[in-house]
Structures are given as C-alpha cells and as structure tokens.
Design a protein around this motif. Sequence first.
Motif, PDB file in Angstrom:
ATOM      1  N   PRO A   2       0.895  -1.036  -0.139  1.00  0.00           N
ATOM      2  CA  PRO A   2      -0.020  -0.110  -0.144  1.00  0.00           C
ATOM      3  C   PRO A   2       0.875   1.233  -0.067  1.00  0.00           C
ATOM      4  O   PRO A   2       1.748   1.322   0.372  1.00  0.00           O
ATOM      5  N   PHE A  62       1.707   6.749  -3.475  1.00  0.00           N
ATOM      6  CA  PHE A  62       2.485   6.615  -4.820  1.00  0.00           C
ATOM      7  C   PHE A  62       2.097   7.846  -5.560  1.00  0.00           C
ATOM      8  O   PHE A  62       1.743   8.004  -6.559  1.00  0.00           O
ATOM      9  N   ILE A  91      10.958  -2.206  -4.909  1.00  0.00           N
ATOM     10  CA  ILE A  91      10.318  -3.226  -3.972  1.00  0.00           C
ATOM     11  C   ILE A  91       9.143  -3.899  -4.602  1.00  0.00           C
ATOM     12  O   ILE A  91       9.048  -5.067  -4.356  1.00  0.00           O
ATOM     13  N   ARG A  96       6.209  -3.139   3.146  1.00  0.00           N
ATOM     14  CA  ARG A  96       6.584  -1.740   2.913  1.00  0.00           C
ATOM     15  C   ARG A  96       8.040  -1.582   2.857  1.00  0.00           C
ATOM     16  O   ARG A  96       8.902  -2.661   3.112  1.00  0.00           O
ATOM     17  N   GLY A  97       8.484  -0.584   2.343  1.00  0.00           N
ATOM     18  CA  GLY A  97       9.986  -0.238   2.007  1.00  0.00           C
ATOM     19  C   GLY A  97      10.536   0.564   3.223  1.00  0.00           C
ATOM     20  O   GLY A  97      10.006   1.451   3.608  1.00  0.00           O
ATOM     21  N   GLU A 157       7.512   3.841  10.377  1.00  0.00           N
ATOM     22  CA  GLU A 157       6.542   2.610  10.163  1.00  0.00           C
ATOM     23  C   GLU A 157       6.213   1.921  11.164  1.00  0.00           C
ATOM     24  O   GLU A 157       5.132   0.995  11.314  1.00  0.00           O
ATOM     25  N   ALA A 167      15.331  -0.774   1.268  1.00  0.00           N
ATOM     26  CA  ALA A 167      15.546  -0.165   0.030  1.00  0.00           C
ATOM     27  C   ALA A 167      17.009  -0.658  -0.667  1.00  0.00           C
ATOM     28  O   ALA A 167      17.909  -0.621   0.043  1.00  0.00           O
ATOM     29  N   CYS A 173      15.605   7.975  -3.107  1.00  0.00           N
ATOM     30  CA  CYS A 173      14.686   8.423  -4.130  1.00  0.00           C
ATOM     31  C   CYS A 173      13.288   8.523  -3.298  1.00  0.00           C
ATOM     32  O   CYS A 173      12.921   7.437  -2.579  1.00  0.00           O
TER      33      CYS A 173
END
Length: 170
Positions: free
Chosen positions: A17, A20, A30, A97-98, A108, A129, A136
């Motif tokens: 999720p 984005f 990811i 999640r990343g 997080e 990552a 990024c």
Amino acid sequence: MEPDIQHGAATTTAIYPGSFDPVTYGHLDIIERAVQHFDRLVVAVFDRPNRRLRFSGAQRLALMREATAHLTRVDVQQYHTLTVDYARAIGARVIVRGLRSPTDFAAEQPIAQHNRVMAPDIETFFLIASPHHAACSASIVREIAALGGDVAALVPPHVAAALRSAEYEP
Ligand code: ADP
C-alpha cells in the motif's frame, strides 16, 4: 485450513500500500523484489491520504498500472479504507513496506504495531531499499520536477511526462 508448506500449494497474496504520488523507481524496485515471494502482489493506491497530492487517485492508479504492466502477478487497485481492512477484503495476509532509512523505520513501526493489534492475522514485511534507490522519494521527485529539473533517473518516462504536463489526463 493449514497452508500446504511442503508442496507450496497455498496461494499467497500480499499488498503493497501507499500513496504513490507518483510511482518512482524506488517503489518499482520494492514491487519487483516483493512479487518474487508471493503468488500475487496487489499494489494498493490509497485514495484518501490526508495531505495535498500532485496527482488524483485516478492518475496515480493509471501511472502505477502503466509502470507495472510488464509484471503479470501484480495487480494495481485503489482503496480508501484502513489498510488491514482492505488486506482482509482481498485475502492478503502480508503487507509489504519499504524502508529507506531510520526515519522510515520510525514512521513505519507504530503503523505496523497498530495494524498488528487491529489484525493479528496479518503480518507486515519490510524490504530494505536497494542502495541505488535509497535517496529516491516521491516528494523529491515532485520538487525537482516542479522546478523544471530532470527526473529521468528517478521515475519511468511516462511518469516524467505526466509531471511535465500541467494537466495530465490518464
Ligand atoms: P506513503 O505510503 O507514506 O504515502 P509512499 O506511497 O511514497 O509512502 O511509499 C509507499 C511505500 O514505499 C512506503 O513503505 C515507503 O517507505 C516505500 N518507499 C518509498 N520510496 C522508496 C524507495 N526509494 N525505496 C524503497 N522503498 C520506498
């Protein structure tokens, strides 16, 4: 029913999720790594984040769909509920999640813990990552693009084009 671990017969769905706004090569890294570990990965574009967005829900969905069109086991959907409720609704037992940094971790951790209390049957899996993508972020991309900079190294070409266009229509 217990999953058939020996024969790998259980179908596993995970969700990734996020807002984005827009999809970046960091998100795609990811997605491409995560999908290798599940039968199906649903990229869930959150439709109601409580902050100002560069792109509408429909635009973020379309940009993500185009970016992941080559990945057959990836679905892109929009959602507007609690993530754990949406995960349950589509039969996903894993939230992906990343993590780019300790700052990401700090943000997080409470989310994952609250999700765990609300939905003990759903686990959050974190992927670190890749070094190449760790700097990024969608916000950096938006800022560089807004000032006329080149974002070709950070986002796919169709996303760069959408950022250049004042009135991007998916
Ligand atoms: P949010 O869900 O907070 O709005 P995003 O939609 O930007 O955040 O990102 C969704 C998820 O992808 C988050 O777990 C975020 O940490 C992760 N992520 C964002 N950029 C990267 C990157 N460059 N590398 C790895 N993970 C990332």
